[in-house]
Design a protein around this motif. Structure first.
Motif, PDB file in Angstrom:
ATOM      1  N   ALA A 298      84.025  43.924   8.303  1.00 53.78           N
ATOM      2  CA  ALA A 298      82.619  44.258   8.103  1.00 53.78           C
ATOM      3  C   ALA A 298      81.797  43.551   9.161  1.00 53.78           C
ATOM      4  N   ILE A 299      80.641  44.133   9.453  1.00 55.90           N
ATOM      5  CA  ILE A 299      79.661  43.496  10.335  1.00 55.90           C
ATOM      6  C   ILE A 299      78.300  43.620   9.668  1.00 55.90           C
ATOM      7  N   GLY A 300      77.411  42.715  10.006  1.00 61.59           N
ATOM      8  CA  GLY A 300      76.107  42.808   9.381  1.00 61.59           C
ATOM      9  C   GLY A 300      75.095  41.846   9.956  1.00 61.59           C
ATOM     10  N   TRP A 301      73.896  41.957   9.445  1.00 62.58           N
ATOM     11  CA  TRP A 301      72.795  41.072   9.790  1.00 62.58           C
ATOM     12  C   TRP A 301      72.243  40.451   8.510  1.00 62.58           C
ATOM     13  N   TYR A 302      71.955  39.178   8.588  1.00 67.17           N
ATOM     14  CA  TYR A 302      71.354  38.434   7.497  1.00 67.17           C
ATOM     15  C   TYR A 302      70.122  37.709   8.038  1.00 67.17           C
ATOM     16  N   ARG A 303      69.279  37.260   7.152  1.00 64.91           N
ATOM     17  CA  ARG A 303      68.105  36.502   7.586  1.00 64.91           C
ATOM     18  C   ARG A 303      67.797  35.396   6.591  1.00 64.91           C
ATOM     19  N   GLN A 304      67.129  34.378   7.110  1.00 66.62           N
ATOM     20  CA  GLN A 304      66.746  33.250   6.284  1.00 66.62           C
ATOM     21  C   GLN A 304      65.359  32.781   6.695  1.00 66.62           C
ATOM     22  N   ALA A 305      64.450  32.872   5.754  1.00 66.40           N
ATOM     23  CA  ALA A 305      63.091  32.387   5.967  1.00 66.40           C
ATOM     24  C   ALA A 305      62.988  30.957   5.442  1.00 66.40           C
ATOM     25  N   PRO A 306      62.043  30.160   5.927  1.00 69.29           N
ATOM     26  CA  PRO A 306      61.927  28.771   5.470  1.00 69.29           C
ATOM     27  C   PRO A 306      61.783  28.697   3.959  1.00 69.29           C
ATOM     28  N   GLY A 307      62.594  27.846   3.352  1.00 71.11           N
ATOM     29  CA  GLY A 307      62.532  27.657   1.912  1.00 71.11           C
ATOM     30  C   GLY A 307      63.262  28.705   1.102  1.00 71.11           C
TER      31      GLY A 307
ATOM     32  N   TYR B 245      70.624  36.294  11.553  1.00 70.69           N
ATOM     33  CA  TYR B 245      71.986  35.917  11.904  1.00 70.69           C
ATOM     34  C   TYR B 245      72.900  37.136  11.907  1.00 70.69           C
ATOM     35  N   CYS B 246      73.712  37.210  12.920  1.00 70.96           N
ATOM     36  CA  CYS B 246      74.761  38.218  12.984  1.00 70.96           C
ATOM     37  C   CYS B 246      75.986  37.694  12.225  1.00 70.96           C
ATOM     38  N   ASN B 247      76.621  38.570  11.480  1.00 71.02           N
ATOM     39  CA  ASN B 247      77.826  38.219  10.723  1.00 71.02           C
ATOM     40  C   ASN B 247      78.924  39.215  11.046  1.00 71.02           C
ATOM     41  N   TRP B 248      80.087  38.677  11.287  1.00 70.71           N
ATOM     42  CA  TRP B 248      81.249  39.506  11.605  1.00 70.71           C
ATOM     43  C   TRP B 248      82.419  38.982  10.785  1.00 70.71           C
ATOM     44  N   ILE B 249      83.009  39.840   9.958  1.00 73.91           N
ATOM     45  CA  ILE B 249      84.154  39.437   9.154  1.00 73.91           C
ATOM     46  C   ILE B 249      85.411  40.013   9.793  1.00 73.91           C
ATOM     47  N   VAL B 250      86.279  39.126  10.211  1.00 75.89           N
ATOM     48  CA  VAL B 250      87.512  39.528  10.879  1.00 75.89           C
ATOM     49  C   VAL B 250      88.682  38.941  10.104  1.00 75.89           C
ATOM     50  N   ASN B 251      89.564  39.829   9.665  1.00 75.47           N
ATOM     51  CA  ASN B 251      90.704  39.390   8.838  1.00 75.47           C
ATOM     52  C   ASN B 251      90.219  38.531   7.674  1.00 75.47           C
ATOM     53  N   TYR B 252      89.092  38.957   7.110  1.00 73.99           N
ATOM     54  CA  TYR B 252      88.487  38.347   5.916  1.00 73.99           C
ATOM     55  C   TYR B 252      88.000  36.927   6.161  1.00 73.99           C
ATOM     56  N   PHE B 253      87.769  36.587   7.422  1.00 75.15           N
ATOM     57  CA  PHE B 253      87.175  35.296   7.751  1.00 75.15           C
ATOM     58  C   PHE B 253      85.785  35.546   8.299  1.00 75.15           C
ATOM     59  N   ASN B 254      84.807  34.776   7.821  1.00 77.88           N
ATOM     60  CA  ASN B 254      83.410  34.941   8.220  1.00 77.88           C
ATOM     61  C   ASN B 254      83.089  34.226   9.520  1.00 77.88           C
ATOM     62  N   TYR B 255      82.467  34.943  10.426  1.00 84.77           N
ATOM     63  CA  TYR B 255      81.936  34.349  11.645  1.00 84.77           C
ATOM     64  C   TYR B 255      80.436  34.604  11.687  1.00 84.77           C
ATOM     65  N   TRP B 256      79.698  33.605  12.183  1.00 86.72           N
ATOM     66  CA  TRP B 256      78.240  33.695  12.249  1.00 86.72           C
ATOM     67  C   TRP B 256      77.754  33.387  13.658  1.00 86.72           C
ATOM     68  N   GLY B 257      76.693  34.067  14.028  1.00 86.30           N
ATOM     69  CA  GLY B 257      76.016  33.724  15.260  1.00 86.30           C
ATOM     70  C   GLY B 257      75.120  32.523  15.046  1.00 86.30           C
ATOM     71  N   GLN B 258      74.475  32.109  16.130  1.00 86.14           N
ATOM     72  CA  GLN B 258      73.631  30.915  16.073  1.00 86.14           C
ATOM     73  C   GLN B 258      72.249  31.201  15.499  1.00 86.14           C
ATOM     74  N   GLY B 259      71.905  32.458  15.385  1.00 86.92           N
ATOM     75  CA  GLY B 259      70.614  32.850  14.842  1.00 86.92           C
ATOM     76  C   GLY B 259      69.580  33.091  15.929  1.00 86.92           C
ATOM     77  N   THR B 260      68.673  34.011  15.660  1.00 91.62           N
ATOM     78  CA  THR B 260      67.573  34.289  16.579  1.00 91.62           C
ATOM     79  C   THR B 260      66.301  34.439  15.752  1.00 91.62           C
TER      80      THR B 260
END
Length: 115
Positions: free
Chosen positions: A33-42, A94-109
């Motif tokens: 799977a691939i995806g985008w997530y976000r996190q706002a302060p708090g 944040y970009c998220n990429w699941i490869v062989n069921y392991f989560n990888y994350w970008g550094q965020g923008t």
């Protein structure tokens, strides 16, 4: 090992558009799977868009009809086109990429939408 590098964030006025990019390097042949997530302060990190195949993508209700996830397999890149941006879309994305069921994350923008 998979490395993800995001780009495309910035400051935009409400109603404007941005396109985020996420380039993956390393072995991604076992992508689940691939995806985008976000996190706002708090706030907790939340799913924005997530794709498990080339024809199936889920979107958060808050972005449906405004955001679109796409991918270029030849470039190992996933995009998030964001239109009609609102101040409440302000967050670190944040970009998220699941490869062989392991989560990888970008550094965020950072995306900041001014009213």
């Amino acid at each position: 090992q998979v490395q993800l590098v995001e780009s495309g964030g910035g400051l935009v006025q409400a109603g404007g558009s941005l396109r985020l990019s996420c380039v993956a390097s390393g072995s991604i042949s076992g992508t689940n799977a691939i995806g985008w997530y976000r996190q706002a302060p708090g706030n907790e990190r939340e799913m924005v868009a997530r794709s498990t195949s080339d024809i199936s993508t889920n979107y958060a209700d808050s972005v449906k009809g405004r955001f679109s996830l796409s991918r270029d397999n030849a470039k190992n890149t996933v995009y998030l086109q964001m239109n009609s941006l609102k101040p409440e879309d302000t967050a670190v994305y944040y970009c998220n990429w699941i490869v062989n069921y392991f989560n990888y994350w970008g550094q965020g923008t950072q995306v900041t939408v001014s009213s």
